[in-house]
Design an enzyme around this catalytic site. Structure first.
Site, short mmCIF file in Angstrom:
data_model
loop_
_atom_site.label_atom_id
_atom_site.label_comp_id
_atom_site.label_asym_id
_atom_site.label_seq_id
_atom_site.Cartn_x
_atom_site.Cartn_y
_atom_site.Cartn_z
CB SER A 1 -22.18 30.76 47.96
OG SER A 1 -23.10 30.38 46.86
N1 SAH Z 1 -24.97 32.85 43.57
C1 SAH Z 1 -25.89 32.94 44.83
C2 SAH Z 1 -26.25 31.70 45.13
C3 SAH Z 1 -27.83 31.58 45.61
S1 SAH Z 1 -28.42 30.17 46.09
C4 SAH Z 1 -25.60 34.15 45.58
O1 SAH Z 1 -24.44 34.48 45.63
O2 SAH Z 1 -26.27 34.65 46.24
C5 SAH Z 1 -28.99 29.18 44.46
C6 SAH Z 1 -29.99 29.87 43.74
O3 SAH Z 1 -30.11 29.04 42.71
C7 SAH Z 1 -31.14 30.32 44.55
O4 SAH Z 1 -31.58 31.55 44.48
C8 SAH Z 1 -32.32 29.27 43.70
O5 SAH Z 1 -33.58 30.11 43.72
C9 SAH Z 1 -31.56 29.23 42.30
N2 SAH Z 1 -32.17 28.05 41.61
C10 SAH Z 1 -32.33 26.80 41.91
N3 SAH Z 1 -32.79 26.20 40.79
C11 SAH Z 1 -32.66 27.07 39.82
C12 SAH Z 1 -32.81 26.79 38.35
N4 SAH Z 1 -33.32 25.53 37.89
N5 SAH Z 1 -32.61 27.92 37.43
C13 SAH Z 1 -31.99 28.95 38.15
N6 SAH Z 1 -31.81 29.20 39.42
C14 SAH Z 1 -32.18 28.21 40.12
#
Ligand code: SAH
Length: 224
Positions: free
Chosen positions: A64
């Site tokens: 993000s």
């Molecule tokens: N906080 C992260 C943002 C990653 S993007 C960072 O700073 O890098 C959002 C993430 O949510 C992705 O990796 C995706 O695979 C995950 N995601 C999507 N649906 C999900 C679910 N139901 N449970 C856990 N993770 C999930």
């Protein structure tokens, strides 16, 4: 690029993107000055490691934008005594920010490859107060509930019930909710009496939260 270059990029990021906007919480600013975002991304993106936008990680996911992470954690008002839950570990960058602010951090990611990679990056950067697992974060993490603070870093269509149930009273939850391509950041507060209060903060754009209570993605990998 050397460590000194990265430190300077981080200082500039904090000054222009965070304190230059509406991030005022000193502990939040200090955490962003400390956590090496470049350790959580591919070396080919190093020149943009501290830029004002999300960056690609594996499996079509993103780390993000720093400002959005800062805004969300500032809303949570995290204390050293807090137990925090993150849904969507992704690169592990936000997990590291949470680990600077909270006492204990639990984080759930649905894609196993990402959990494994984040685990390595968090080990390399020396964080020890973090527990990760691969699974559907919409279900929360019952074993370690209740949590003082919960942050969701992928967009939900509706409020996931298990997460509000696993929130302490009092406790705070911040998450993006709304249609697949555009959501609103919601701050959900559970009062000491167990009442739920919701406040809309701003528009945002997150990758979708996928799973039993999330978006049904026909292209989604069946890792869990
Ligand atoms: N906080 C992260 C943002 C990653 S993007 C960072 O700073 O890098 C959002 C993430 O949510 C992705 O990796 C995706 O695979 C995950 N995601 C999507 N649906 C999900 C679910 N139901 N449970 C856990 N993770 C999930």
């Amino acid at each position: 690029m050397r460590e000194n270059d990265f430190s300077e990029m981080r200082r500039n990021m904090v000054a222009s993107q965070l304190s230059g906007r509406d991030i005022r919480d000193k502990t939040v600013l200090d955490a962003f000055e400390k956590v090496p975002r470049h350790e959580f991304i591919d070396a080919k993106f190093y020149k943009d490691a501290y830029s004002d936008f999300p960056l690609p990680i594996e499996n079509e996911q993103t780390v993000s934008q720093p400002y959005i992470v800062a805004l969300m954690v500032q809303l949570l008002d995290i204390k050293k005594s807090d137990k925090a839950l993150e849904i969507g570990t992704g690169s592990g960058y936000e997990t590291a920010i949470l680990a600077e602010l909270a006492g204990e951090v639990f984080s759930v990611e649905r894609l196993k490859d990402l959990t494994e990679k984040a685990k390595l990056a968090l080990k390399k950067t020396g964080y020890k107060n973090i527990t990760l697992k691969t699974g559907d974060g919409m279900l929360g993490w019952e074993e370690f509930a209740p949590f003082d603070k919960i942050i969701v870093s992928a967009g939900a269509e509706t409020m996931p019930g298990p997460l509000t149930r696993q929130l302490k009273s009092p406790g705070k939850l911040v998450l993006p909710v709304g249609p697949r391509i555009r959501q609103k950041i919601l701050l959900v507060e559970k009062t000491g009496k167990g009442e739920i209060l919701e406040k809309e903060i701003c528009d945002c754009m997150f990758v979708p939260l996928i799973g039993r209570y999330g978006w049904k993605d026909s292209n989604a990998r069946k890792d869990i």
